[in-house]
Design an enzyme around this catalytic site. Structure first.
Site, PDB file in Angstrom:
ATOM      1  N   TYR A   9      -1.591   0.072  10.353  1.00  0.00           N
ATOM      2  CA  TYR A   9      -1.812  -0.419   9.081  1.00  0.00           C
ATOM      3  C   TYR A   9      -0.641  -0.526   8.276  1.00  0.00           C
ATOM      4  O   TYR A   9      -0.302  -1.624   7.531  1.00  0.00           O
ATOM      5  CB  TYR A   9      -2.877  -0.001   8.234  1.00  0.00           C
ATOM      6  CG  TYR A   9      -3.169  -0.376   6.914  1.00  0.00           C
ATOM      7  CD1 TYR A   9      -3.889  -1.581   6.526  1.00  0.00           C
ATOM      8  CD2 TYR A   9      -3.019   0.461   5.933  1.00  0.00           C
ATOM      9  CE1 TYR A   9      -3.753  -2.040   5.375  1.00  0.00           C
ATOM     10  CE2 TYR A   9      -2.927   0.226   4.444  1.00  0.00           C
ATOM     11  CZ  TYR A   9      -3.669  -1.006   4.201  1.00  0.00           C
ATOM     12  OH  TYR A   9      -3.754  -1.402   2.860  1.00  0.00           O
ATOM     13  N   SER A  51       0.841  -1.230   0.092  1.00  0.00           N
ATOM     14  CA  SER A  51      -0.023  -0.060   0.109  1.00  0.00           C
ATOM     15  C   SER A  51       0.861   1.221   0.001  1.00  0.00           C
ATOM     16  O   SER A  51       1.932   1.110   0.498  1.00  0.00           O
ATOM     17  CB  SER A  51      -0.816   0.018   1.252  1.00  0.00           C
ATOM     18  OG  SER A  51      -1.447   1.204   1.260  1.00  0.00           O
ATOM     19  N   LYS A  81       2.176  -3.482   6.759  1.00  0.00           N
ATOM     20  CA  LYS A  81       2.643  -3.356   5.022  1.00  0.00           C
ATOM     21  C   LYS A  81       4.040  -3.484   4.875  1.00  0.00           C
ATOM     22  O   LYS A  81       4.671  -4.097   4.097  1.00  0.00           O
ATOM     23  CB  LYS A  81       1.754  -2.583   4.248  1.00  0.00           C
ATOM     24  CG  LYS A  81       0.350  -2.734   4.146  1.00  0.00           C
ATOM     25  CD  LYS A  81      -0.141  -3.895   3.305  1.00  0.00           C
ATOM     26  CE  LYS A  81      -1.670  -4.298   3.499  1.00  0.00           C
ATOM     27  NZ  LYS A  81      -1.749  -5.578   2.799  1.00  0.00           N
TER      28      LYS A  81
HETATM   29  N1  UFG Z   1     -13.322  10.655   2.430  1.00  0.00           N
HETATM   30  C1  UFG Z   1     -14.137  11.746   3.063  1.00  0.00           C
HETATM   31  N2  UFG Z   1     -15.450  11.267   3.342  1.00  0.00           N
HETATM   32  C2  UFG Z   1     -15.823   9.594   3.572  1.00  0.00           C
HETATM   33  C3  UFG Z   1     -14.650   9.015   2.995  1.00  0.00           C
HETATM   34  C4  UFG Z   1     -13.519   9.260   2.787  1.00  0.00           C
HETATM   35  O1  UFG Z   1     -13.999  12.620   2.717  1.00  0.00           O
HETATM   36  O2  UFG Z   1     -16.737   9.419   3.798  1.00  0.00           O
HETATM   37  C5  UFG Z   1     -12.198  11.148   2.338  1.00  0.00           C
HETATM   38  C6  UFG Z   1     -10.860  10.728   2.912  1.00  0.00           C
HETATM   39  O3  UFG Z   1     -10.755  11.637   3.926  1.00  0.00           O
HETATM   40  C7  UFG Z   1      -9.657  10.620   1.643  1.00  0.00           C
HETATM   41  C8  UFG Z   1     -10.304  10.422   0.740  1.00  0.00           C
HETATM   42  O4  UFG Z   1     -11.661  10.484   0.819  1.00  0.00           O
HETATM   43  O5  UFG Z   1      -9.356  12.074   1.776  1.00  0.00           O
HETATM   44  C9  UFG Z   1     -10.125   9.019   0.106  1.00  0.00           C
HETATM   45  O6  UFG Z   1     -10.456   8.228   1.288  1.00  0.00           O
HETATM   46  P1  UFG Z   1     -10.512   6.632   1.502  1.00  0.00           P
HETATM   47  O7  UFG Z   1     -10.877   6.232   2.535  1.00  0.00           O
HETATM   48  O8  UFG Z   1     -11.354   6.120  -0.054  1.00  0.00           O
HETATM   49  O9  UFG Z   1      -9.000   6.014   0.956  1.00  0.00           O
HETATM   50  P2  UFG Z   1      -7.771   6.563   1.815  1.00  0.00           P
HETATM   51  O10 UFG Z   1      -7.036   7.249   0.987  1.00  0.00           O
HETATM   52  O11 UFG Z   1      -7.918   6.668   3.320  1.00  0.00           O
HETATM   53  O12 UFG Z   1      -7.204   5.055   1.851  1.00  0.00           O
HETATM   54  C10 UFG Z   1      -6.578   4.274   0.663  1.00  0.00           C
HETATM   55  C11 UFG Z   1      -6.698   2.803   1.092  1.00  0.00           C
HETATM   56  C12 UFG Z   1      -5.828   2.387   2.383  1.00  0.00           C
HETATM   57  C13 UFG Z   1      -4.776   2.851   2.227  1.00  0.00           C
HETATM   58  C14 UFG Z   1      -4.472   4.302   1.923  1.00  0.00           C
HETATM   59  C15 UFG Z   1      -3.009   4.805   1.702  1.00  0.00           C
HETATM   60  O13 UFG Z   1      -8.204   2.585   1.047  1.00  0.00           O
HETATM   61  O14 UFG Z   1      -6.176   0.934   2.325  1.00  0.00           O
HETATM   62  O15 UFG Z   1      -5.304   4.571   0.646  1.00  0.00           O
HETATM   63  O16 UFG Z   1      -2.792   5.755   2.343  1.00  0.00           O
HETATM   64  F1  UFG Z   1      -3.738   2.696   3.616  1.00  0.00           F
END
Ligand code: UFG
Length: 327
Positions: free
Chosen positions: A142, A118, A146
């Site tokens: 997490y 990741s 990884k």
């Molecule tokens: N977000 C919102 N509202 C929500 C959900 C997410 O604003 O209801 C935002 C988050 O704050 C983030 C973006 O949308 O800025 C993307 O969020 P995700 O949860 O979809 O994905 P992440 O970037 O947090 O996480 C992904 C993978 C993880 C991994 C990470 C690597 O899902 O497994 O990238 O940094 F760890």
């Protein structure tokens, strides 16, 4: 002769798309999954062996029965917030269970593995886009798990000649264009499926986690990569390993090199679905970096990876088609 590939965690989101891609390239994906997060309906291209990774005997029997040429490893916990609240669970499942897998592989004489890593191994980026040689400084358990597995794979290459490729995904998105499989997490925490649920009306609204980031519109920017493109990269990694004689522990970023903000994702979903989406602004989510964008030059050059679905519109459309039909 058809080669069997043991796809550990193959009933999950990325693992099931990889199974489909493997079958499309003439391999037989043998899925090993405990179905704790994966789904039996997602296993469509080869046999399913139900078992827990921690259960050495079941795993050993699956390897003896199917004699895989290589292993692909997707089984793992994926929720960053939960890993902060319960690190013991994450280190146990993501690290200790992976050691069991690697040791059973050694006993069975299986030398090749593709590992689902990741972008979380980098932590807060110092440069954008992020190349593989960027400092590795995870900001949550997490990401630590990884990175630990990547380091174990490095040491296992040196000591035991286990050849590996670790693929560092940025934000997996979309669904199989044929809509045979797609994303189905419970609970769902990822942005695109949540936004689409808000469009469909099965969720009241989408909360934007922070609008005061140092980005052009104040919301976080991510590099969304189509899950079928991730799947192609795994098959490319397998072929790359098949051609390697020397011990190797390769790492590759998988992303498109283009970032989209949370607000842009919502606007795209509105346009693709034709529905209005209720939006509210919430506090920042702990540990979210402002911008995460991949430099994937290495995967393109060395694996010959060419993504087919780089546009966010296509990723959102495929996710939308899947959501409307999903079980
Ligand atoms: N977000 C919102 N509202 C929500 C959900 C997410 O604003 O209801 C935002 C988050 O704050 C983030 C973006 O949308 O800025 C993307 O969020 P995700 O949860 O979809 O994905 P992440 O970037 O947090 O996480 C992904 C993978 C993880 C991994 C990470 C690597 O899902 O497994 O990238 O940094 F760890």
């Amino acid at each position: 002769m058809t080669q069997n590939i043991l796809v550990v965690g193959g009933a999950g989101y990325v693992g099931s798309h990889v199974s489909k891609a493997l079958a499309g390239q003439g391999y037989l994906p043998v899925v090993f999954d405990d179905l704790s997060a994966g789904h039996e309906w997602a296993v469509q291209w080869g046999p399913l062996e139900v078992g827990r990774l921690a259960d050495r005997d079941t795993l050993r029997m699956a390897m003896e029965k199917h004699r895989p040429a290589a292993v692909m490893h997707f089984a793992g916990l994926i929720t960053v917030g939960e890993s902060v609240a319960d690190p013991s669970k994450y280190y146990r499942h993501n690290v200790i269970d992976t050691l069991v897998l690697l040791d059973v592989m050694r006993e069975a004489g299986i030398k090749k593995i593709v590992f689902s890593s990741s972008a979380a191994v980098y932590g807060a980026p110092e440069t954008t886009p992020i190349p593989e040689n960027h400092p590795l400084c995870p900001t949550n358990p997490y990401g630590e798990t990884k990175l630990m597995v990547e380091r174990i794979l490095h040491d296992y290459a040196v000591a035991y000649d286990i050849q590996s490729v670790s693929l560092r995904y940025f934000n997996a998105a979309g669904a199989d264009p044929d809509i045979e499989i797609g994303e189905a997490h419970d609970p769902e925490t990822h942005l695109i499926p949540l936004v689409l649920e808000a469009a469909l009306g099965t969720r009241e609204e989408i909360k934007i986690f922070g609008t005061d980031y140092p980005t052009h519109d104040g919301s976080c920017i991510r590099d969304y990569v189509h899950v079928s493109d991730l799947a192609d990269a795994h098959v490319a990694a397998l072929k790359y390993l098949a051609n390697k004689e020397a011990s190797i522990a390769g790492v590759f970023n998988l992303g498109n090199g283009a970032g989209f903000s949370v607000k842009e994702v919502i606007a795209t979903a509105q346009q693709v679905t034709g529905y209005d989406i209720s939006v509210s602004v919430a506090d920042r989510r702990a540990g979210d970096p402002a911008i995460l964008v991949a430099d994937s030059t290495k995967a393109r050059a060395e694996l010959g990876w060419t993504p087919r679905f780089e546009s966010l519109d296509q990723q959102v459309l495929h996710a939308w088609n899947w959501l409307k039909k999903s079980p």
